[in-house]
Design an enzyme around this catalytic site. Structure first.
Site, PDB file in Angstrom:
ATOM      1  N   GLU A 128      32.107  25.027   2.363  1.00  0.00           N
ATOM      2  CA  GLU A 128      30.740  24.514   2.215  1.00  0.00           C
ATOM      3  C   GLU A 128      30.594  23.261   3.082  1.00  0.00           C
ATOM      4  O   GLU A 128      31.491  22.424   3.055  1.00  0.00           O
ATOM      5  CB  GLU A 128      30.440  24.152   0.762  1.00  0.00           C
ATOM      6  CG  GLU A 128      28.963  23.784   0.579  1.00  0.00           C
ATOM      7  CD  GLU A 128      28.600  23.439  -0.884  1.00  0.00           C
ATOM      8  OE1 GLU A 128      29.495  23.347  -1.729  1.00  0.00           O
ATOM      9  OE2 GLU A 128      27.414  23.248  -1.130  1.00  0.00           O
ATOM     10  N   GLU A 305      32.386  21.771 -11.555  1.00  0.00           N
ATOM     11  CA  GLU A 305      32.801  22.896 -10.694  1.00  0.00           C
ATOM     12  C   GLU A 305      32.831  24.192 -11.490  1.00  0.00           C
ATOM     13  O   GLU A 305      32.436  25.246 -10.999  1.00  0.00           O
ATOM     14  CB  GLU A 305      34.163  22.632 -10.046  1.00  0.00           C
ATOM     15  CG  GLU A 305      34.263  21.325  -9.261  1.00  0.00           C
ATOM     16  CD  GLU A 305      33.131  21.070  -8.295  1.00  0.00           C
ATOM     17  OE1 GLU A 305      32.562  22.052  -7.767  1.00  0.00           O
ATOM     18  OE2 GLU A 305      32.791  19.894  -8.064  1.00  0.00           O
TER      19      GLU A 305
HETATM   20  N1  PHE Z   1      29.683  21.776  -3.757  1.00  0.00           N
HETATM   21  C1  PHE Z   1      30.556  20.687  -4.085  1.00  0.00           C
HETATM   22  C2  PHE Z   1      30.131  20.195  -5.447  1.00  0.00           C
HETATM   23  O1  PHE Z   1      29.143  19.616  -5.651  1.00  0.00           O
HETATM   24  C3  PHE Z   1      30.510  19.522  -3.190  1.00  0.00           C
HETATM   25  C4  PHE Z   1      31.038  19.742  -1.832  1.00  0.00           C
HETATM   26  C5  PHE Z   1      30.172  19.908  -0.771  1.00  0.00           C
HETATM   27  C6  PHE Z   1      32.380  19.766  -1.625  1.00  0.00           C
HETATM   28  C7  PHE Z   1      30.646  20.094   0.496  1.00  0.00           C
HETATM   29  C8  PHE Z   1      32.870  19.940  -0.349  1.00  0.00           C
HETATM   30  C9  PHE Z   1      31.997  20.095   0.690  1.00  0.00           C
HETATM   31  O2  PHE Z   1      30.733  20.412  -6.412  1.00  0.00           O
HETATM   32 ZN    ZN Z   2      28.224  20.669  -7.168  1.00  0.00          ZN
END
Ligand code: PHE
Ligand code: ZN
Length: 865
Positions: A128, A305
């Protein structure tokens, strides 16, 4: 590295993809210097398919090897630095065909920590938002959801453990000391949720039974020497799984759920399907090495998470503009989870106050600065820059407002409908709003403005009490921070406080620019308690006199507003550069002595508003004036209440074995505030007690706070204890981060060399590593963004240090550099000479010709403001 003109992406330019994928098979031969990825893609016509169009796949920093289509070598393609364009597709792409691409990447050279990288000899991925394209060529966008089968190969001695998403279906020994594992994820997912982990790791595991009676295997994977620090994370995971079943009827959908900890990570953690990858900071804890705050953060990040499995993974985002759809909602869910774990109403209030403090300290400045954006942005240059407190924390406030408007049950109905409609889909914020509206038969059209308008709304409060008619009229006027904005739909919880206590709490819905409410039969002039529980993320423009604020501070039945009244009082005094008078001191004393109040609440009530929040109240900030005024005010509280602090220090001891539960943590926090107040009152007298606490503590909270008190107050014992701390914990990276951060956060002390001198020395320390984000943040970000009084020096030395650090970090890790670059966002708000010196530092960074898109966007927006 990009040198061309910045490219902007716009929300309204969204188009569904021409092609999509059915099955995806990856075969990855892991080698730090040369990882070979073979990807087999089943390509299908997409929702917007037009025959004859080429297939364009994203790819970055990949060495291309070969391309085959339906088994035959294919020559009709062009390679570009960030993509491959494939022409002459079979039957012009009308029906399914197979694409097979082989490419190579170099994990050991990857310092950006996006894509596949090596950390301490082990392999990890971070995809991500757009990291998957650094692993293989792909339609790297969240609305392309596919079923993955992943074969991992590696040398067995180097990588005994091979993990990926979903279920393990096969393991095999291979020639030459290699082995392989095959993982299959039964759920279609976007590429950003892909993960692999390989290396020398060990796990603790637990089997639980979920609501449907299914058995689930839970594992937490870490480096072997950290195994004894995983219990709290496992307990938090189990609690999260139960909570989501109970509160939302959402069950774990995989046979196995894994968490892996890694010491090199850009963010907190990542919700990859069935294989969450965490920064070690949010997994590892033991009483001797982790503070109460660490324990609480682990619980909330593990929850966060895990909750993404439904809000983010099963239902995901159509495009990255919708990020708050999953993040705002999931932060709201983790906040509620943590609040429920507190186990009492007052515990919930403490959690709420902490969340609002974060919002005001970090999000309000963002919403007033050059990077201000609605929770759903309309435009970005680099998506990595939009993982912001606005998208996350303000996003969570917006979700909370649905619950306030619809009630807890109404909100649950909306959630149920959301999953019923959209399970397995990639959707938008409108879809979420529609589910909430339809499930409750409510028209939420105006509520949409929260998604499209940036800035913190202001609400002016005017009251009029008519003694004769016993009527009380409340008039609220909203105004937005930016021009041409539509009024917001603002839920305001309020109550009129009277001496006979005859008025109930009510919910007012402010939807127009100006609205009035008349309350009948109000026997006496009431004291207004409004925006209770912080029911809306707004700034109240309400001039309440000191007497009313004191009443609220001593007796509002809404704990949040009770705290709020104290904050308002302190803020007014500090901004007027006044010391607390006898009345206010008496109110503080009463609060501290009240046996019915939680220690955790008292601690929050006695903690002054942060400098960053005070800045936002000024038209022109003199950071040194604010620092001195705040310090003087605190010193007065420390001195005048020293008898109470000394008594509390004794009363709040938590003898016996350490427990991180909310009640014990609350006692420790008040005890440690007392210690820090005593040191502030007279460091010479109280140092011995602090040293004693430092030496005999059975937990990190007590040890760390004692050390910090000695350092911050310039105690003669500080040096010895600092050296002792370093040698006790040399081998524990997370504790050494604390050691660095403590020194980098030290405010200026008269007669002691400036903190910047220390920071320069720490930057040269043998344990300092520019490649490790946690270490960098503990020194550089801690100084530039968490230590305002030391950073904002009139000679501009802090800003020069900042510019140099941004330029040094950018080629190593653009995301970490871009966060730091945000440090001068509010430069326009500052008085001279600060403003000009900040401007010069920004110009210096801007002059670099090799800035990443990440840093370029932040700096150019700051300069344009
Ligand atoms: N999606 C993750 C979270 O909020 C955050 C994240 C974004 C981690 C981009 C890594 C890279 O839990
Ligand atoms: Zn998140």
């Amino acid at each position: 590295m990009k040198t061309d003109l910045p490219q902007s992406f716009r929300r309204l330019e969204y188009r569904p993809p021409n092609f999509t994928f059915g099955k995806v098979a990856l075969d990855i031969a892991l080698d730090p210097a040369r990882t070979i990825v073979k990807s087999s893609l089943e390509v299908l016509p997409g929702p917007e398919f037009k025959p004859g169009e080429p297939l364009v796949l994203q790819g970055q920093e990949l060495e291309f090897v070969s391309l085959r289509i339906n088994g035959a070598a294919h020559r009709h393609f062009e390679l570009n630095p960030e993509s491959i364009t494939i022409h002459s597709l079979p039957n012009e792409g009308r029906e399914a065909f197979m694409v097979e691409i082989i490419s190579i990447c170099v994990p050991e050279k990857n310092t950006s920590l996006m894509g596949l990288y090596v950390s301490n000899g082990n392999f990890f991925t971070q995809c991500e938002a757009e990291g998957f394209r650094k692993i293989t060529y792909f339609l790297d966008r969240p609305d392309v959801m596919a079923r993955y089968t992943v074969t991992l190969r590696a040398r067995e001695t180097e990588c005994p453990v091979l993990l990926s998403n979903g279920n393990l279906i096969h393991k095999e020994k291979l020639p030459n000391g290699w082995h392989s594992a095959v993982w299959e994820d039964p759920f279609p997912k976007p590429s950003y949720l892909f993960a692999l982990v390989a290396g020398k790791l060990e796990c603790i595991e637990e089997t639980i039974t979920t609501g449907s009676g299914a058995k689930k295997l839970l594992q937490i994977w870490v480096e072997p020497h950290d195994l004894n620090k995983t219990r709290h994370a496992m307990d938090s995971l189990i609690a999260s799984i139960h909570w989501d079943e109970k509160r939302y009827g959402l069950e774990l959908d995989l046979e196995r759920f894994m968490i892996v900890a890694v010491g090199d990570f850009n963010m907190g953690a990542m919700e990859n399907k069935g294989l969450n990858i965490f920064n070690t900071k949010y997994v590892l804890a033991q009483p001797e090495t982790a503070t109460d705050a660490d324990f609480a953060n682990i619980e909330s990040v593990v929850g966060h998470e895990y909750f993404h499995n439904w809000t983010g993974n099963r239902v995901t985002c159509q495009d990255w503009f919708q990020l708050s759809l999953k993040e705002g909602l999931t932060v709201f869910r983790d906040q509620e989870f943590s609040a429920d774990q507190m186990g009492s109403e007052s515990g919930r209030a403490v959690k709420r106050i902490e969340d609002v403090r974060t919002l005001r300290q970090l999000q309000f400045p963002e919403d007033a600065g050059p990077m201000a954006h609605p929770i759903r942005p309309d435009e970005y240059q680099e998506i990595n820059n939009f993982y912001t407190v606005t998208v996350y924390e303000k996003g969570a406030e917006v979700v909370r407002m649905y619950q306030t408007l619809l009630g807890v049950d109404g909100f649950r109905k909306g959630m149920d409908l959301y999953f019923k409609r959209h399970d397995g889909q990639a959707v938008t914020c409108e879809d979420f709003l529609a589910a909430m509206a339809d499930a409750n038969g409510r028209d939420l059209t105006q509520f949409k403005n929260w998604y499209s308008q940036a800035g913190t709304p202001r609400v002016k409060v005017e009251e009029h009490y008519n003694e004769a008619s016993k009527q009380y009229v409340l008039t609220l006027t909203q105004s937005s921070a930016k021009v041409n904005q539509q009024p917001f739909h603002i839920p305001l919880k309020m109550r009129l406080l009277t001496s006979n206590d005859d008025q109930k709490e009510q919910l007012l819905e402010l939807t127009q620019e100006k609205q009035s409410w008349t309350f009948e039969n109000i026997s006496e002039e009431p004291v207004l308690s409004i925006n209770r529980g912080f029911s809306a993320p707004i700034i109240l423009n309400f001039v309440q006199d000191e007497a009313d604020l004191l009443t609220l501070f001593s007796s509002d039945d809404d704990a949040f507003n009770r705290w709020e009244a104290g904050q308002k009082l302190a803020m007014q005094f500090i901004l007027d550069n006044r010391l607390p008078g006898a009345q206010l001191i008496a109110a503080y004393r009463t609060l501290l002595l009240d046996p019915d109040l939680d220690p955790a609440f008292k601690e929050l009530a006695m903690t002054l508003p942060a400098e960053a929040y005070l800045y936002e109240q000024c038209a022109s900030v003199d950071p040194q004036n604010i620092y001195s005024a705040r310090r003087a005010f605190r010193h007065a509280i420390a001195t005048e209440l020293r008898m109470e602090w000394a008594a509390l220090y004794q009363q709040m001891q938590t003898p016996g074995d350490f427990s991180p539960d909310g009640v014990s943590a609350g006692k420790r926090s008040l005890k440690n505030l007392a210690l820090s107040m005593l040191l502030d009152a007279d460091v010479a007298i109280w140092s011995a007690m602090a040293v004693n606490q430092y030496q005999n503590a059975n937990n990190m909270t007590d040890r760390y706070v004692a050390l910090s008190g000695l350092v911050v107050n310039g105690s003669k014992q500080a040096g010895i204890c600092l050296r002792d701390f370093y040698s006790r914990f040399t081998d524990d990276a997370l504790v050494i981060d604390k050691w660095f951060a403590l020194q980098a956060s030290r405010p200026p002390i008269a007669g002691v060399e400036p903190t910047l001198v220390d920071v320069m020395r720490l930057r040269e320390h043998e344990a300092f590593k520019l490649n490790n984000p946690n270490r960098v943040r503990s020194v550089i970000h801690a100084f530039c963004m968490g230590n305002p009084a030391s950073f904002h020096q009139a000679d501009g030395s802090g800003y020069a240090f900042w510019a140099d650090a941004v330029l040094t970090l950018d080629p190593i890790n653009p995301q970490v550099a871009a966060r730091l670059a945000r440090g001068l966002d509010r430069w326009r708000l500052f008085a001279e000479p600060y403003q000009s010196k900040m401007h010069a530092a920004l110009e210096k960074v801007a002059a670099s010709k090799t800035l990443s898109a990440d840093v370029r966007e932040v700096i150019s927006k700051a300069l344009a403001s």
